[in-house]
Design a protein around this motif. Structure first.
Motif, PDB file in Angstrom:
ATOM      1  N   PRO A 356      57.583  33.549  50.078  1.00  0.00           N
ATOM      2  CA  PRO A 356      57.939  33.565  48.657  1.00  0.00           C
ATOM      3  C   PRO A 356      58.548  34.917  48.276  1.00  0.00           C
ATOM      4  CG  PRO A 356      55.758  32.626  48.963  1.00  0.00           C
ATOM      5  CD  PRO A 356      56.178  33.174  50.295  1.00  0.00           C
ATOM      6  N   ARG A 357      59.542  34.913  47.429  1.00  0.00           N
ATOM      7  CA  ARG A 357      60.272  36.135  47.092  1.00  0.00           C
ATOM      8  C   ARG A 357      59.636  36.916  45.954  1.00  0.00           C
ATOM      9  NH1 ARG A 357      66.281  33.309  47.390  1.00  0.00           N
ATOM     10  NH2 ARG A 357      66.234  32.892  49.651  1.00  0.00           N
ATOM     11  N   SER A 358      58.707  36.323  45.259  1.00  0.00           N
ATOM     12  CA  SER A 358      58.080  36.997  44.126  1.00  0.00           C
ATOM     13  C   SER A 358      57.192  38.142  44.595  1.00  0.00           C
ATOM     14  CB  SER A 358      57.249  36.001  43.313  1.00  0.00           C
ATOM     15  OG  SER A 358      56.469  36.683  42.356  1.00  0.00           O
ATOM     16  N   PRO A 359      57.290  39.315  43.925  1.00  0.00           N
ATOM     17  CA  PRO A 359      56.358  40.402  44.265  1.00  0.00           C
ATOM     18  C   PRO A 359      54.904  40.037  43.979  1.00  0.00           C
ATOM     19  CG  PRO A 359      57.598  40.934  42.274  1.00  0.00           C
ATOM     20  CD  PRO A 359      58.239  39.708  42.869  1.00  0.00           C
ATOM     21  N   TRP A 360      54.688  39.045  43.115  1.00  0.00           N
ATOM     22  CA  TRP A 360      53.328  38.608  42.844  1.00  0.00           C
ATOM     23  C   TRP A 360      52.698  37.958  44.070  1.00  0.00           C
ATOM     24  CZ3 TRP A 360      50.487  40.377  39.151  1.00  0.00           C
ATOM     25  CH2 TRP A 360      51.089  40.852  37.972  1.00  0.00           C
ATOM     26  N   PHE A 361      53.524  37.374  44.921  1.00  0.00           N
ATOM     27  CA  PHE A 361      52.979  36.816  46.165  1.00  0.00           C
ATOM     28  C   PHE A 361      52.444  37.933  47.047  1.00  0.00           C
ATOM     29  CE2 PHE A 361      53.459  35.727  50.653  1.00  0.00           C
ATOM     30  CZ  PHE A 361      52.677  34.586  50.722  1.00  0.00           C
ATOM     31  N   LEU A 362      53.178  39.030  47.153  1.00  0.00           N
ATOM     32  CA  LEU A 362      52.700  40.162  47.948  1.00  0.00           C
ATOM     33  C   LEU A 362      51.450  40.773  47.334  1.00  0.00           C
ATOM     34  CD1 LEU A 362      56.049  41.953  48.897  1.00  0.00           C
ATOM     35  CD2 LEU A 362      54.629  40.462  50.329  1.00  0.00           C
ATOM     36  N   ARG A 363      51.409  40.844  46.011  1.00  0.00           N
ATOM     37  CA  ARG A 363      50.217  41.373  45.362  1.00  0.00           C
ATOM     38  C   ARG A 363      49.009  40.481  45.631  1.00  0.00           C
ATOM     39  NH1 ARG A 363      54.072  41.984  40.782  1.00  0.00           N
ATOM     40  NH2 ARG A 363      54.778  44.153  40.794  1.00  0.00           N
ATOM     41  N   ALA A 364      49.229  39.171  45.547  1.00  0.00           N
ATOM     42  CA  ALA A 364      48.137  38.234  45.812  1.00  0.00           C
ATOM     43  C   ALA A 364      47.682  38.334  47.266  1.00  0.00           C
ATOM     44  CB  ALA A 364      48.572  36.805  45.494  1.00  0.00           C
ATOM     45  N   THR A 365      48.633  38.478  48.187  1.00  0.00           N
ATOM     46  CA  THR A 365      48.286  38.609  49.596  1.00  0.00           C
ATOM     47  C   THR A 365      47.543  39.913  49.852  1.00  0.00           C
ATOM     48  OG1 THR A 365      50.236  37.315  50.197  1.00  0.00           O
ATOM     49  CG2 THR A 365      49.185  38.583  51.942  1.00  0.00           C
ATOM     50  N   ALA A 366      47.941  40.972  49.156  1.00  0.00           N
ATOM     51  CA  ALA A 366      47.251  42.253  49.311  1.00  0.00           C
ATOM     52  C   ALA A 366      45.786  42.150  48.898  1.00  0.00           C
ATOM     53  CB  ALA A 366      47.961  43.325  48.492  1.00  0.00           C
ATOM     54  N   LEU A 367      45.499  41.272  47.946  1.00  0.00           N
ATOM     55  CA  LEU A 367      44.119  41.084  47.487  1.00  0.00           C
ATOM     56  C   LEU A 367      43.368  40.020  48.282  1.00  0.00           C
ATOM     57  CD1 LEU A 367      44.688  41.167  43.621  1.00  0.00           C
ATOM     58  CD2 LEU A 367      43.683  42.971  45.023  1.00  0.00           C
ATOM     59  N   SER A 368      44.093  39.273  49.114  1.00  0.00           N
ATOM     60  CA  SER A 368      43.460  38.137  49.799  1.00  0.00           C
ATOM     61  C   SER A 368      42.386  38.578  50.785  1.00  0.00           C
ATOM     62  CB  SER A 368      44.517  37.296  50.515  1.00  0.00           C
ATOM     63  OG  SER A 368      45.126  38.030  51.574  1.00  0.00           O
ATOM     64  N   GLY A 369      42.562  39.743  51.407  1.00  0.00           N
ATOM     65  CA  GLY A 369      41.542  40.216  52.334  1.00  0.00           C
ATOM     66  C   GLY A 369      40.236  40.498  51.620  1.00  0.00           C
ATOM     67  N   VAL A 370      40.335  41.127  50.451  1.00  0.00           N
ATOM     68  CA  VAL A 370      39.141  41.394  49.651  1.00  0.00           C
ATOM     69  C   VAL A 370      38.494  40.090  49.208  1.00  0.00           C
ATOM     70  CG1 VAL A 370      38.282  42.445  47.526  1.00  0.00           C
ATOM     71  CG2 VAL A 370      40.055  43.606  48.866  1.00  0.00           C
ATOM     72  N   ALA A 371      39.333  39.124  48.782  1.00  0.00           N
ATOM     73  CA  ALA A 371      38.798  37.833  48.333  1.00  0.00           C
ATOM     74  C   ALA A 371      38.087  37.103  49.470  1.00  0.00           C
ATOM     75  CB  ALA A 371      39.931  36.967  47.779  1.00  0.00           C
ATOM     76  N   ALA A 372      38.638  37.163  50.685  1.00  0.00           N
ATOM     77  CA  ALA A 372      38.007  36.494  51.821  1.00  0.00           C
ATOM     78  C   ALA A 372      36.661  37.125  52.155  1.00  0.00           C
ATOM     79  CB  ALA A 372      38.937  36.546  53.034  1.00  0.00           C
ATOM     80  N   VAL A 373      36.600  38.453  52.133  1.00  0.00           N
ATOM     81  CA  VAL A 373      35.332  39.137  52.390  1.00  0.00           C
ATOM     82  C   VAL A 373      34.326  38.837  51.290  1.00  0.00           C
ATOM     83  CG1 VAL A 373      34.229  41.395  52.578  1.00  0.00           C
ATOM     84  CG2 VAL A 373      36.374  40.960  53.778  1.00  0.00           C
ATOM     85  N   LEU A 374      34.803  38.805  50.052  1.00  0.00           N
ATOM     86  CA  LEU A 374      33.927  38.499  48.922  1.00  0.00           C
ATOM     87  C   LEU A 374      33.337  37.104  49.065  1.00  0.00           C
ATOM     88  CD1 LEU A 374      32.920  39.705  46.233  1.00  0.00           C
ATOM     89  CD2 LEU A 374      34.865  38.598  45.118  1.00  0.00           C
ATOM     90  N   ALA A 375      34.169  36.137  49.443  1.00  0.00           N
ATOM     91  CA  ALA A 375      33.679  34.771  49.649  1.00  0.00           C
ATOM     92  C   ALA A 375      32.659  34.719  50.783  1.00  0.00           C
ATOM     93  CB  ALA A 375      34.854  33.841  49.946  1.00  0.00           C
ATOM     94  N   LEU A 376      32.927  35.469  51.851  1.00  0.00           N
ATOM     95  CA  LEU A 376      32.006  35.514  52.990  1.00  0.00           C
ATOM     96  C   LEU A 376      30.642  36.059  52.582  1.00  0.00           C
ATOM     97  CD1 LEU A 376      31.571  35.501  56.192  1.00  0.00           C
ATOM     98  CD2 LEU A 376      32.219  37.918  56.042  1.00  0.00           C
ATOM     99  N   GLU A 377      30.652  37.208  51.909  1.00  0.00           N
ATOM    100  CA  GLU A 377      29.393  37.832  51.518  1.00  0.00           C
ATOM    101  C   GLU A 377      28.641  36.963  50.504  1.00  0.00           C
ATOM    102  OE1 GLU A 377      28.267  40.217  53.082  1.00  0.00           O
ATOM    103  OE2 GLU A 377      29.776  41.688  53.645  1.00  0.00           O
ATOM    104  N   ALA A 378      29.370  36.388  49.566  1.00  0.00           N
ATOM    105  CA  ALA A 378      28.723  35.525  48.573  1.00  0.00           C
ATOM    106  C   ALA A 378      28.118  34.298  49.234  1.00  0.00           C
ATOM    107  CB  ALA A 378      29.730  35.108  47.501  1.00  0.00           C
ATOM    108  N   GLY A 379      28.809  33.749  50.216  1.00  0.00           N
ATOM    109  CA  GLY A 379      28.274  32.594  50.927  1.00  0.00           C
ATOM    110  C   GLY A 379      26.974  32.909  51.639  1.00  0.00           C
ATOM    111  N   TRP A 380      26.879  34.110  52.225  1.00  0.00           N
ATOM    112  CA  TRP A 380      25.641  34.486  52.897  1.00  0.00           C
ATOM    113  C   TRP A 380      24.528  34.754  51.902  1.00  0.00           C
ATOM    114  CZ3 TRP A 380      23.797  33.510  57.366  1.00  0.00           C
ATOM    115  CH2 TRP A 380      24.655  33.290  58.435  1.00  0.00           C
ATOM    116  N   VAL A 381      24.872  35.249  50.720  1.00  0.00           N
ATOM    117  CA  VAL A 381      23.846  35.411  49.688  1.00  0.00           C
ATOM    118  C   VAL A 381      23.265  34.049  49.306  1.00  0.00           C
ATOM    119  CG1 VAL A 381      23.453  36.059  47.276  1.00  0.00           C
ATOM    120  CG2 VAL A 381      24.757  37.572  48.772  1.00  0.00           C
TER     121      VAL A 381
END
Length: 454
Positions: A356-381
């Motif tokens: 995708p050419r939108s800079p918002w896609f890159l911003r969302a991807t930049a945050l995706s690693g944090v979101a994946a870790v957050l989901a992982l930790e929340a799931g274990w809680v």
């Protein structure tokens, strides 16, 4: 001053032991996920490099392999700390049920050594083996990493659904380690965890290159560094959503108290709504968006199905509702946000075979690693806190398993310092590796020339 005592252990020491284990597991699980997912993505890059002749893939694979070596060493340290903590903090668990759950830990040790041996070969023999042989030497790393995750999670699954033993006159007899390892919770929990590992690895790796692209590094090396791991994570995400539904159905059938805490259900009833948000106050959920009959439908495929409420369970046997409920909300919300990112990528690729050419896609991807870790930790809680007050569900309370020796608070403080040092050291070394960036041999040729590591 009155000190609260639970089963002969001070509440402060019990809390310290639980927090120490939470810190250790929460820290180690992220490194472990990278150790499970990164080898497969690295091998995929190396294979693509050999197949297409594109030097950028091979450079990415080499870069990721170096980072993988660092993470493996750090994971070995945190894993060793965890193994000591299991015995030191929870002698009531390991002393009583060690022979029941010892098998998966032994098998995990074998998988660990296989992974260590072949990782050494893979890193050392990069320029010393033929390309095909070197690629093949990485396959045992992938298999051993997945096997390690499987074996460890089976032990945790046993704590959710204990099987493979009988208790007679206070003694554990008729032990069947294989039945314990392959308990009813093993299939959904192990699959859920392994897929989560690939999501954490893929999104975290892609997020690094998304940040670089936002800073103007739009060459082919960085585009492939984003696209390859992001594609793996995006492909896994919808599968993980389905597996999550499978795991939720298992909880509904086998751990109804945990389900009630996840959704803040206090009164047993039929046609129970699904709660989005909200806070549990005085035995009821407030300020939540309610989807009529949603929980009954999702839990049992029946909009009129009965859901057991927390009020049927003694107060001492209930998990902390708000902690479990909000952890579940965060896990689900993060998962669906990542699913939306995956759909965005798939749609753009289908239309023009490009990101995708939108800079918002890159911003969302930049945050995706944090979101994946957050989901992982929340799931274990959800998994661990939702089982409380039981360390072995329905069999052994956490307060009965903890070490009765005083002073566990001081051990917790020491572990905080150790993990702070580990974090700083890991970040420092990875940043040093990141400075050895691939640069073009000819500065004027930034997109098509060969690269070298400097």
């Amino acid at each position: 001053m009155i000190m609260q005592v639970v089963d002969g252990v001070s509440a402060a020491d019990l809390g310290a032991a639980r927090m120490q284990m939470a810190l250790s597991l929460g820290w180690h699980i992220v490194i472990a996920c990278l150790g499970v997912g990164m080898p497969a993505i690295t091998l995929l890059a190396e294979w693509r490099g050999h197949r297409t002749g594109d030097v950028h893939y091979r450079l990415l694979a080499r870069r990721w392999a170096r980072a993988l070596g660092v993470l493996f060493a750090v994971g070995a340290v945190s894993g060793t700390i965890l193994s000591f903590e299991m015995g030191l903090l929870w002698p009531g668990l390991m002393g009583t049920y060690g022979e029941v759950i010892g098998l998966p830990f032994s098998l995990e040790g074998i998988a660990f050594f296989i992974e260590a041996i072949f990782l050494g070969i893979y890193l050392y023999a990069w320029d010393r083996l033929p390309p095909k042989a070197h690629l093949l030497s990485g396959i045992p790393i992938v298999l051993a990493g997945v096997a390690s995750a499987f074996f460890v999670v089976t032990a945790n699954a046993w704590m959710q659904q204990p099987t493979g033993f009988q208790a007679r006159n206070g003694r554990i007899v008729a032990v069947d380690p294989w039945a314990a390892m392959f308990n009813p919770a093993t299939p959904p929990q192990t699959v859920h965890m392994i897929l989560a590992a690939f999501m954490v690895a893929g999104f975290s790796m892609a997020s690094v290159y998304a940040v670089a692209m936002l800073r103007g590094r739009r060459d082919r090396y960085h585009r492939l560094g984003l696209l390859l791991p992001l594609t793996v994570a995006a492909a896994v995400t919808p599968v993980q959503i389905g597996v999550g539904d499978w795991a939720a159905h298992f909880v509904a059938s086998n751990q109804p108290v945990k389900l009630a805490a996840m959704e803040g259900v206090f009164e047993t009833s039929r046609g129970v709504p699904l709660h989005v948000g909200g806070i549990a106050v005085d035995g009821e959920m407030r300020y939540a968006l309610e989807i009529p009959n949603g929980l009954s439908l999702l839990a049992h495929w029946d909009p009129n199905a009965e859901i057991r409420g927390l009020n049927e369970v003694p107060a001492a046997d209930r998990p902390p509702v708000n902690v479990v409920h909000w952890a579940f909300q965060i896990m689900v919300g993060s998962g669906f946000a990542l699913l939306a990112l995956a759909a965005w990528l798939a749609l753009a690729w289908k239309r023009r075979r490009d990101l995708p050419r939108s800079p918002w896609f890159l911003r969302a991807t930049a945050l995706s690693g944090v979101a994946a870790v957050l989901a992982l930790e929340a799931g274990w809680v959800v998994t661990e806190v939702g089982r409380q007050p039981w360390i072995v569900f329905g069999v052994l309370r956490t307060s009965q398993a903890v070490n009765p020796a005083p002073g566990l608070v001081y051990g917790f403080a020491l572990v905080i310092a150790v993990y702070a040092a580990l974090t700083v050291a890991t970040v420092y070394v990875l940043r040093r590796l990141a400075r050895d960036v691939p640069v073009p041999i000819a500065p004027q040729e930034r997109d098509v020339t060969d690269y070298k590591i400097v």
